[in-house]
Design a protein around this motif. Sequence first.
Motif, PDB file in Angstrom:
ATOM      1  N   LEU A 214       0.791  -1.226   0.000  1.00 15.67           N
ATOM      2  CA  LEU A 214       0.000   0.000   0.000  1.00 15.67           C
ATOM      3  C   LEU A 214       0.824   1.277   0.000  1.00 15.67           C
ATOM      4  O   LEU A 214       0.622   2.178  -0.809  1.00 15.67           O
ATOM      5  CB  LEU A 214      -0.903   0.032   1.233  1.00 15.67           C
ATOM      6  CG  LEU A 214      -2.156  -0.823   1.219  1.00 15.67           C
ATOM      7  CD1 LEU A 214      -2.914  -0.643   2.524  1.00 15.67           C
ATOM      8  CD2 LEU A 214      -3.045  -0.434   0.045  1.00 15.67           C
ATOM      9  N   VAL A 215       1.722   1.337   0.948  1.00 17.00           N
ATOM     10  CA  VAL A 215       2.413   2.598   1.210  1.00 17.00           C
ATOM     11  C   VAL A 215       3.192   3.150   0.011  1.00 17.00           C
ATOM     12  O   VAL A 215       3.059   4.330  -0.320  1.00 17.00           O
ATOM     13  CB  VAL A 215       3.337   2.463   2.453  1.00 17.00           C
ATOM     14  CG1 VAL A 215       4.248   3.657   2.576  1.00 17.00           C
ATOM     15  CG2 VAL A 215       2.511   2.271   3.698  1.00 17.00           C
ATOM     16  N   PRO A 216       3.965   2.303  -0.664  1.00 16.83           N
ATOM     17  CA  PRO A 216       4.700   2.857  -1.820  1.00 16.83           C
ATOM     18  C   PRO A 216       3.774   3.436  -2.874  1.00 16.83           C
ATOM     19  O   PRO A 216       4.130   4.396  -3.564  1.00 16.83           O
ATOM     20  CB  PRO A 216       5.463   1.638  -2.363  1.00 16.83           C
ATOM     21  CG  PRO A 216       5.595   0.728  -1.207  1.00 16.83           C
ATOM     22  CD  PRO A 216       4.330   0.897  -0.423  1.00 16.83           C
ATOM     23  N   VAL A 217       2.593   2.873  -2.989  1.00 12.97           N
ATOM     24  CA  VAL A 217       1.627   3.395  -3.959  1.00 12.97           C
ATOM     25  C   VAL A 217       1.296   4.840  -3.628  1.00 12.97           C
ATOM     26  O   VAL A 217       1.356   5.732  -4.480  1.00 12.97           O
ATOM     27  CB  VAL A 217       0.327   2.562  -3.933  1.00 12.97           C
ATOM     28  CG1 VAL A 217      -0.683   3.149  -4.899  1.00 12.97           C
ATOM     29  CG2 VAL A 217       0.609   1.119  -4.270  1.00 12.97           C
ATOM     30  N   ILE A 218       0.966   5.026  -2.371  1.00 15.88           N
ATOM     31  CA  ILE A 218       0.585   6.374  -1.938  1.00 15.88           C
ATOM     32  C   ILE A 218       1.746   7.339  -2.112  1.00 15.88           C
ATOM     33  O   ILE A 218       1.605   8.433  -2.678  1.00 15.88           O
ATOM     34  CB  ILE A 218       0.137   6.353  -0.463  1.00 15.88           C
ATOM     35  CG1 ILE A 218      -1.059   5.406  -0.308  1.00 15.88           C
ATOM     36  CG2 ILE A 218      -0.204   7.752   0.003  1.00 15.88           C
ATOM     37  CD1 ILE A 218      -1.405   5.104   1.129  1.00 15.88           C
ATOM     38  N   VAL A 219       2.888   6.909  -1.633  1.00 15.55           N
ATOM     39  CA  VAL A 219       4.068   7.782  -1.690  1.00 15.55           C
ATOM     40  C   VAL A 219       4.438   8.100  -3.134  1.00 15.55           C
ATOM     41  O   VAL A 219       4.630   9.259  -3.514  1.00 15.55           O
ATOM     42  CB  VAL A 219       5.257   7.091  -0.970  1.00 15.55           C
ATOM     43  CG1 VAL A 219       6.549   7.826  -1.268  1.00 15.55           C
ATOM     44  CG2 VAL A 219       5.004   7.032   0.517  1.00 15.55           C
ATOM     45  N   ALA A 220       4.522   7.059  -3.950  1.00 15.02           N
ATOM     46  CA  ALA A 220       4.933   7.271  -5.344  1.00 15.02           C
ATOM     47  C   ALA A 220       3.962   8.189  -6.064  1.00 15.02           C
ATOM     48  O   ALA A 220       4.358   9.133  -6.755  1.00 15.02           O
ATOM     49  CB  ALA A 220       5.041   5.923  -6.044  1.00 15.02           C
ATOM     50  N   ARG A 221       2.698   7.888  -5.893  1.00 23.17           N
ATOM     51  CA  ARG A 221       1.714   8.658  -6.657  1.00 23.17           C
ATOM     52  C   ARG A 221       1.620  10.107  -6.216  1.00 23.17           C
ATOM     53  O   ARG A 221       1.453  11.003  -7.046  1.00 23.17           O
ATOM     54  CB  ARG A 221       0.357   7.959  -6.621  1.00 23.17           C
ATOM     55  CG  ARG A 221       0.469   6.696  -7.427  1.00 23.17           C
ATOM     56  CD  ARG A 221      -0.779   5.995  -7.762  1.00 23.17           C
ATOM     57  NE  ARG A 221      -0.442   4.927  -8.716  1.00 23.17           N
ATOM     58  CZ  ARG A 221      -1.296   4.052  -9.183  1.00 23.17           C
ATOM     59  NH1 ARG A 221      -2.556   4.095  -8.812  1.00 23.17           N
ATOM     60  NH2 ARG A 221      -0.890   3.121 -10.032  1.00 23.17           N
ATOM     61  N   SER A 222       1.733  10.349  -4.936  1.00 27.12           N
ATOM     62  CA  SER A 222       1.710  11.758  -4.543  1.00 27.12           C
ATOM     63  C   SER A 222       2.976  12.461  -5.005  1.00 27.12           C
ATOM     64  O   SER A 222       2.938  13.629  -5.391  1.00 27.12           O
ATOM     65  CB  SER A 222       1.514  11.938  -3.040  1.00 27.12           C
ATOM     66  OG  SER A 222       2.017  10.858  -2.338  1.00 27.12           O
TER      67      SER A 222
END
Lengths: 294, 310, 307
Positions: A214-222
């Motif tokens: 989950l977390v890398p998705v959020i971080v990468a996309r933001s």
Amino acid sequence: MSTEQGTGARLFGLGYRGYEGERRTPRWAMLTIAVFTVRRVLGLGRPARHKVLPAITLAIAYVPALVSVGLAILLEDLPVGDLITYGEYMFFIGSALALFSALIAPEALCPDRRSGMLGLYLAGPLDRNRYLLAKSAAVLAVMLLITLGPLLFMFAAFVAAGHGPTLGETPELLLQILVVGVVAALGYASLSLAVSSFTTRRAAAAVGVVLLLLVPVIVARSAIESADAPDELDLLSFPFVIGELSYRVFDEFHYEGTPIERLSTSTIAAGAVAWIVAGALVCWLRYRRTENYR
Amino acid sequence: MSDAIATSQGPPPVVSARGVVKRYGRTTALAGLEAEIGPGITGLLGSNGAGKTTFLSLILGLRIRDEGELLVLGEDPATSGLTVRARIGYAPEHHDLPSELPAADFVRHLAEVHLLPRRAAVQRANDALWLVGLGEERFRSVGAMSTGQRQRVKLAGAIAHDPELVLLDEPTDGLDPVQRTEMLDLIRRVGTEFGMHIVISSHHLEEVERICDAVVIVEGGVVAHAGSLADLRQGPEGFLVEVDERTEELAALLRQRGVDVTERDGLLLLGASDGGHDAVRDAVAELGVGLRRLVPRGRTLEDVYMGTEL
Amino acid sequence: MSAQPSVAAENVSKWFGPLVAVSDVTFEIGPGVTALLGPNGAGKSTMLRMLCGLAQPSRGTVRVLGRDPRSDVSVAGSIGLVPQQETVFEPLTAHAFVRLAAVLHGLPDPDAAATAAIELVHLDPADTRRLPAYSKGMRQRVKVAQGLVHDPEVVMLDEPLTGLDPRQRADMIALFRRLGAEGRCVLVSSHVLDEVERLGSQILVMSQGRLAAAGDFRELRALMDDRPLRVRVRTDRPRELAGGLLEAGSVLGARLDGDDALELDTNDARALSRALAPLARERGASLLEVRPLDADLEGVFRYLVQR
């Protein structure tokens, strides 16, 4: 025990009997561990409550296939686009994949270190590499149940319902199914094994797996959105790497506007391979370092 | 410290070590260890940190030695680790075992891991658990078992695949006095009737003395003493005296009369001598104390270990 | 006991729901070393916890130096406990760890106290290594140091010798004996009878939550059953010795075993032990061996817990 005619009784001691029978090769040890692990993670040979989560997750993963086939049978003239396609399948069952991988690898690796079983294994005809190989094979086999399985199932169901592909299309379709199924299984297995190698507690590992998904998705996309980071950063969004790869392999069009869609297929494929290799490497290194056999 | 070697002329040694060196960074755990462990039951003794554990892990091929030769059951564990370990049974010191697993499944699984085909493994796991006295409880989960039962499960797991060599690490740990005796008797049976060679790593000299045929004592990374118990304990036989009070006075009185006496833990130890017995008898009679015990006492394993002379 | 006992329990029981861990135990112990024995699950650890005030008896009273260890704070400073559990060891040095205990006890000079306690267990107070780096045996000794840092009058130790090698064990036993000789009350729980025998002869035996026996184990043996004690004596003049003992009434019976040995049965071990040497001297018999059969601690223990 029969006695010959005329002879009297015979006395059999209950003492120790040595074993003179067949002994297998060290490969057998790996196989035994792999099979044992597969059974354990699926809850086979254990109290019913250990079968619940795996069963539910598997069910969730196969339901779309069932629905898809069912609809196709019932509603003969439904436009194809409304059915769940092969390409979007991995995306569709993403949560089941996440849940399953958070369940399986931790159950496979963590208890052995907690319970001292690892030490006992290593004191047998095994070494760390063989042990890991056996465990990885087990986890991979089980993951295939939820990645390759539903796709093959859908294929078979379509064929059985008379909606299958033509004979000419079949080899290519099967190849596509194989590639997506195997890569997805390898990826999820690899990263969940890597996370599990960091802790002896299953729950912590499970949480770790979910966070890693989950977390890398959020971080990468933001970062991509606000900080203008390159689209390649979206390769850190593992579920989307697999999901997008699936679309590409099955040559299906979709548009959600996510960064990963803007990347070339070879980039995405490389990303998937990178995840697989990184996970395996991390897991292997973690096990080399641990001096503690417990 | 002498590098004594205990040789058994005849059957080949079970473990043979020559000049074994093992270092961890700058620490030298084993500094040229020489030992031969023969058939039968051998006790492995040594201070904590003296190299005992390292020696065991080298025997199992879990670590590789830096120098020297090591043969276990005729093979080199550094190169043939897999096959060597297939022929060894091991019961670790710690009590951690998979808690949910029924004992029978646990032992069967270990037997299979040690290369027994499934059917044979099931049968032998069954037999092993009966042999250690857990027959009726064999379907109980390991987590639900007491310490005593767990120790026996570990033992069953070590012997189920009919290994040639069994390594037991502190097998009586956590057991109460009666259980200890039972476990020692069981181990003695395994070593004598079952035809397996046993190496027991233990801190309990009296227990090792009770059931072992030979010992290897590791100190400072080398073997300080090794040999059959009979050989090691050879020496003049003295005797031990226990009285019910005024032990120091008795000792003093005897010394006055020229009898050499050592006091230890409230008991008197005397060397072999003519007339020693009568001197004791007379001194005891004079003091009017009660003579509880007067028993011959050869060199014990403790004497060997501690390096004391009688 | 004429003087106040160091530790006393009176009708102490402890239950956890339906599980009765300790059942109606009464005893008194004084200065010196007393060993607490019993099968696993006999209630020893629970008993020790109550004696230190860490647990409240469900019924009955516990008194240490005349006071209640649970409610009376003043006596806490006189009790040292070395528990069995592998404590979670902080990344502290041994000295820091023991010093912590000294501070908690409110000692005026915690550094010196910690140093002294660590030296007592033959460890190096200046060692900079942290506890997780210590071996099991060394951690064990640090635990003991912690229990002794405040110089307690009463010391209770639960399996303190586990994991120690023979030399360390001998040192520790010598330490306990010394502490006992200094007049402290040292209560040691142990499973290893060979060790217990070296600590002294006072024992408390618990089994199934109850107190099976208390006191000098030889006297206990004498009380056991109506089984007379059998003693084997090797001597060069068995007949003369036997005759003398029978006449003196020190034995119930005497059997000749070959030409050089006797087997004697007695109900009064003490009387026999007193009579042997003088009688032998009188009759000119040498005593080459005097060996009580089945009177050792293991025999006593087995009898008590299997009743």
